[in-house]
Design a protein around this motif. Structure first.
Motif, PDB file in Angstrom:
ATOM      1  N   UNK A  17      -4.949  54.243   4.090  1.00 35.95           N
ATOM      2  CA  UNK A  17      -5.769  55.731   4.485  1.00 35.95           C
ATOM      3  C   UNK A  17      -7.009  54.483   5.300  1.00 35.95           C
ATOM      4  N   UNK A  18      -7.063  53.556   5.369  1.00 35.02           N
ATOM      5  CA  UNK A  18      -8.465  52.462   6.480  1.00 35.02           C
ATOM      6  C   UNK A  18      -7.752  51.499   6.808  1.00 35.02           C
ATOM      7  N   UNK A  19      -6.622  50.782   6.708  1.00 33.10           N
ATOM      8  CA  UNK A  19      -5.612  49.736   7.157  1.00 33.10           C
ATOM      9  C   UNK A  19      -4.044  49.826   7.716  1.00 33.10           C
ATOM     10  N   UNK A  20      -3.321  49.594   8.476  1.00 33.68           N
ATOM     11  CA  UNK A  20      -2.533  48.932   8.265  1.00 33.68           C
ATOM     12  C   UNK A  20      -2.292  47.167   8.374  1.00 33.68           C
ATOM     13  N   UNK A  28      -0.656  34.262  13.827  1.00 40.35           N
ATOM     14  CA  UNK A  28      -0.373  33.789  12.798  1.00 40.35           C
ATOM     15  C   UNK A  28       0.821  35.007  12.233  1.00 40.35           C
ATOM     16  N   UNK A  29       1.264  35.691  12.938  1.00 42.51           N
ATOM     17  CA  UNK A  29       2.633  35.971  12.305  1.00 42.51           C
ATOM     18  C   UNK A  29       2.172  37.567  11.503  1.00 42.51           C
ATOM     19  N   UNK A  30       0.738  37.562  11.689  1.00 51.12           N
ATOM     20  CA  UNK A  30       0.223  38.667  10.450  1.00 51.12           C
ATOM     21  C   UNK A  30      -0.635  39.519  10.524  1.00 51.12           C
ATOM     22  N   UNK A  31      -1.303  40.266  10.935  1.00 49.42           N
ATOM     23  CA  UNK A  31      -2.204  41.012  11.643  1.00 49.42           C
ATOM     24  C   UNK A  31      -2.426  42.197  10.765  1.00 49.42           C
ATOM     25  N   UNK A  32      -4.151  42.644  10.800  1.00 50.24           N
ATOM     26  CA  UNK A  32      -4.303  43.808   9.752  1.00 50.24           C
ATOM     27  C   UNK A  32      -4.632  44.370  10.842  1.00 50.24           C
ATOM     28  N   UNK A  33      -5.290  45.835  10.927  1.00 52.16           N
ATOM     29  CA  UNK A  33      -5.336  46.590  12.035  1.00 52.16           C
ATOM     30  C   UNK A  33      -6.706  48.130  11.662  1.00 52.16           C
ATOM     31  N   UNK A  34      -7.505  47.419  11.496  1.00 54.20           N
ATOM     32  CA  UNK A  34      -8.646  48.638  10.824  1.00 54.20           C
ATOM     33  C   UNK A  34      -8.520  50.203  12.015  1.00 54.20           C
ATOM     34  N   UNK A  35      -8.028  50.889  10.831  1.00 51.38           N
ATOM     35  CA  UNK A  35      -7.671  52.424  11.378  1.00 51.38           C
ATOM     36  C   UNK A  35      -8.591  53.441  12.004  1.00 51.38           C
ATOM     37  N   UNK A  36      -9.817  53.165  11.437  1.00 52.79           N
ATOM     38  CA  UNK A  36     -11.019  53.898  12.584  1.00 52.79           C
ATOM     39  C   UNK A  36     -11.436  52.626  13.749  1.00 52.79           C
ATOM     40  N   UNK A  37     -11.476  51.447  13.895  1.00 52.07           N
ATOM     41  CA  UNK A  37     -11.647  51.072  15.038  1.00 52.07           C
ATOM     42  C   UNK A  37     -10.347  51.248  16.015  1.00 52.07           C
ATOM     43  N   UNK A  38      -8.527  51.108  15.838  1.00 49.73           N
ATOM     44  CA  UNK A  38      -7.874  51.607  16.854  1.00 49.73           C
ATOM     45  C   UNK A  38      -6.752  52.457  16.480  1.00 49.73           C
ATOM     46  N   UNK A  39      -6.587  53.383  17.603  1.00 52.91           N
ATOM     47  CA  UNK A  39      -5.139  53.541  17.079  1.00 52.91           C
ATOM     48  C   UNK A  39      -4.063  52.991  16.075  1.00 52.91           C
ATOM     49  N   UNK A  40      -3.494  53.570  15.675  1.00 49.07           N
ATOM     50  CA  UNK A  40      -1.898  53.475  14.892  1.00 49.07           C
ATOM     51  C   UNK A  40      -1.155  52.657  15.987  1.00 49.07           C
ATOM     52  N   UNK A  41      -0.370  51.119  15.997  1.00 51.92           N
ATOM     53  CA  UNK A  41       0.576  50.519  16.325  1.00 51.92           C
ATOM     54  C   UNK A  41       1.997  51.234  15.466  1.00 51.92           C
ATOM     55  N   UNK A  42       3.011  51.196  15.895  1.00 49.32           N
ATOM     56  CA  UNK A  42       4.461  51.620  15.878  1.00 49.32           C
ATOM     57  C   UNK A  42       4.824  49.732  16.218  1.00 49.32           C
ATOM     58  N   UNK A 162     -10.427  43.725   1.631  1.00 49.50           N
ATOM     59  CA  UNK A 162     -10.819  43.762   0.511  1.00 49.50           C
ATOM     60  C   UNK A 162      -9.097  44.304  -0.583  1.00 49.50           C
ATOM     61  N   UNK A 163      -8.869  42.824  -0.622  1.00 42.53           N
ATOM     62  CA  UNK A 163      -7.862  43.593  -2.077  1.00 42.53           C
ATOM     63  C   UNK A 163      -7.629  44.479  -3.251  1.00 42.53           C
ATOM     64  N   UNK A 164      -9.073  43.676  -3.224  1.00 41.14           N
ATOM     65  CA  UNK A 164      -9.782  44.235  -5.013  1.00 41.14           C
ATOM     66  C   UNK A 164      -9.960  45.274  -4.731  1.00 41.14           C
ATOM     67  N   UNK A 165     -11.241  45.566  -3.779  1.00 38.96           N
ATOM     68  CA  UNK A 165     -11.788  47.201  -3.237  1.00 38.96           C
ATOM     69  C   UNK A 165     -10.460  48.204  -3.378  1.00 38.96           C
ATOM     70  N   UNK A 166      -9.837  47.655  -2.294  1.00 35.88           N
ATOM     71  CA  UNK A 166      -8.123  48.722  -2.576  1.00 35.88           C
ATOM     72  C   UNK A 166      -7.385  48.849  -3.680  1.00 35.88           C
TER      73      UNK A 166
END
Length: 366
Positions: A17-20, A28-42, A162-166
């Motif tokens: 709900x909050x992140x991609x 790094x070959x991997x990235x996080x996208x916070x959905x409330x700060x950016x539109x979704x990437x495809x 946070x994976x723990x909070x998820x």
């Protein structure tokens, strides 16, 4: 210093709900996208990612962070939400500033709760520096108490990282409040005091813990670390009539002398900067006592601190059960319980003392 790179999205590996989470062609070959700060990437989109932490080989830098999804020729989308959900801004005066519905705000249905004076009379509040303490405490408490976590902003600001909070956000009986500039909790509050007030008013029978998100900072100096904030949380608790119960940061395995036994990240704020009467539960037994003796002697001279010894044999069964309950390995500073059992015993001692104190209080009022 801010380092960034233009990379292409190769795969969307995870959606919440909050992140991609993305697999990318560079950085790094991997990235996080916070959905409330950016539109979704495809897949196929080009994005600008912040690579600073990864380039510096920091513990918090396993992932790049998407700053912007670049538009293509057919892309006219300019906003994530047409209607703001509140007027309190987080990440203020940064390009990522955004509004949230703070629970204290006049437009919030909970606004009236904050018009009265805060009282924590007869309330015990757990104080814990490290984010890893939270999920251990949750498992130790979960069969007996629900838990409200007030997450302060001295470490990670976006809680979704946070994976723990998820995991915890999907558990009944758990509620998080992000305070200050931190965001992404089930509720948003202006500061730790109003977080405690909301917890006391809405969840009077729940355990309450104040802690940080992941990624706390430290410099190897006397006062230059995120966990110094524990003193402020403890003093707030005491000022409103409550009793802070410190979760001690303990370690046998940490190679740094300042964290051996009882870490100076616990000792310094508790002894030098805290005036509120505080409870410091500690494990006691043939394993713990020799490792903690020197630190205990230093702490024992301070009249505002009550050390409470909890026998190890009372703690091991609960920790063994926690290991069975958790769907993933529980770690702190990358170490599992078999690598640094003293750390886990410290969390268990605080939770054990808290539950016994709550039971006594309940019995006295029946």
């Amino acid at each position: 210093m801010l380092l960034e790179e233009k990379v292409q999205v190769l795969e969307v590996t995870e959606v919440s709900g909050e992140m991609l989470r993305l697999r990318t062609s560079g950085g790094a070959g991997r990235a996080v996208l916070y959905r409330r700060l950016c539109r979704d990437a495809k897949v196929g989109d080009w994005v600008i990612v912040n690579t600073t932490a990864v380039r510096l080989h920091l513990g918090t830098g396993g992932w790049d962070i998407v700053r912007i999804v670049l538009p293509d020729n057919d892309d006219n989308e300019t906003s994530l939400k047409e209607k703001p959900d509140g007027h309190i801004m987080k990440l203020r005066y940064l390009a990522d500033q955004h509004s949230v519905l703070s629970l204290e705000s006049p437009e919030s249905e909970e606004h009236c709760l904050f018009k009265k004076r805060l009282s924590l009379k007869n309330k015990h509040v757990l104080i814990g520096e490290l984010h890893s303490m939270l999920i251990i405490a949750w498992f130790l408490l979960s069969s007996k108490k629900s838990l409200v976590a007030v997450i302060s902003d001295e470490a990670s600001l976006p809680l979704p990282v946070s994976r723990n909070l998820e995991y915890l956000h999907n558990q009944p009986g758990f509620y998080s409040l992000t305070s200050g500039q931190a965001f992404g909790g089930k509720g948003e509050v202006i500061n730790v005091a109003t977080g405690l007030q909301y917890a006391a008013e809405k969840f009077p029978d729940s355990a309450v813990i104040v802690t940080l998100g992941p990624g706390s900072a430290g410099t190897g100096t006397t006062y230059g670390y995120s966990g110094l904030a524990q003193a402020g949380w403890a003093n707030l608790t005491g000022s409103f009539g409550g009793t802070p119960v410190w979760i001690p940061r303990l370690s046998e395995a940490d190679k740094r002398k300042r964290h051996k036994g009882i870490s100076h990240h616990t000792v310094t704020p508790l002894t030098e900067l805290t005036y509120a009467k505080s409870i410091l539960p500690l494990p006691s037994g043939t394993y713990s006592d020799p490792l903690l003796q020197d630190s205990e002697e230093k702490i024992s001279i301070y009249p505002h601190i009550e050390m409470k010894k909890i026998a190890e044999e009372k703690l091991w069964p609960g920790l063994e059960e926690v290991q069975k309950m958790s769907p993933f390995p529980l770690t702190s500073m990358g170490r599992t319980m078999d690598k640094d059992p003293l750390f886990f015993l410290g969390v268990a001692a605080a939770v054990h003392w808290y539950l016994e104190a709550e039971l006594l209080h309940h019995s006295a009022n029946v």
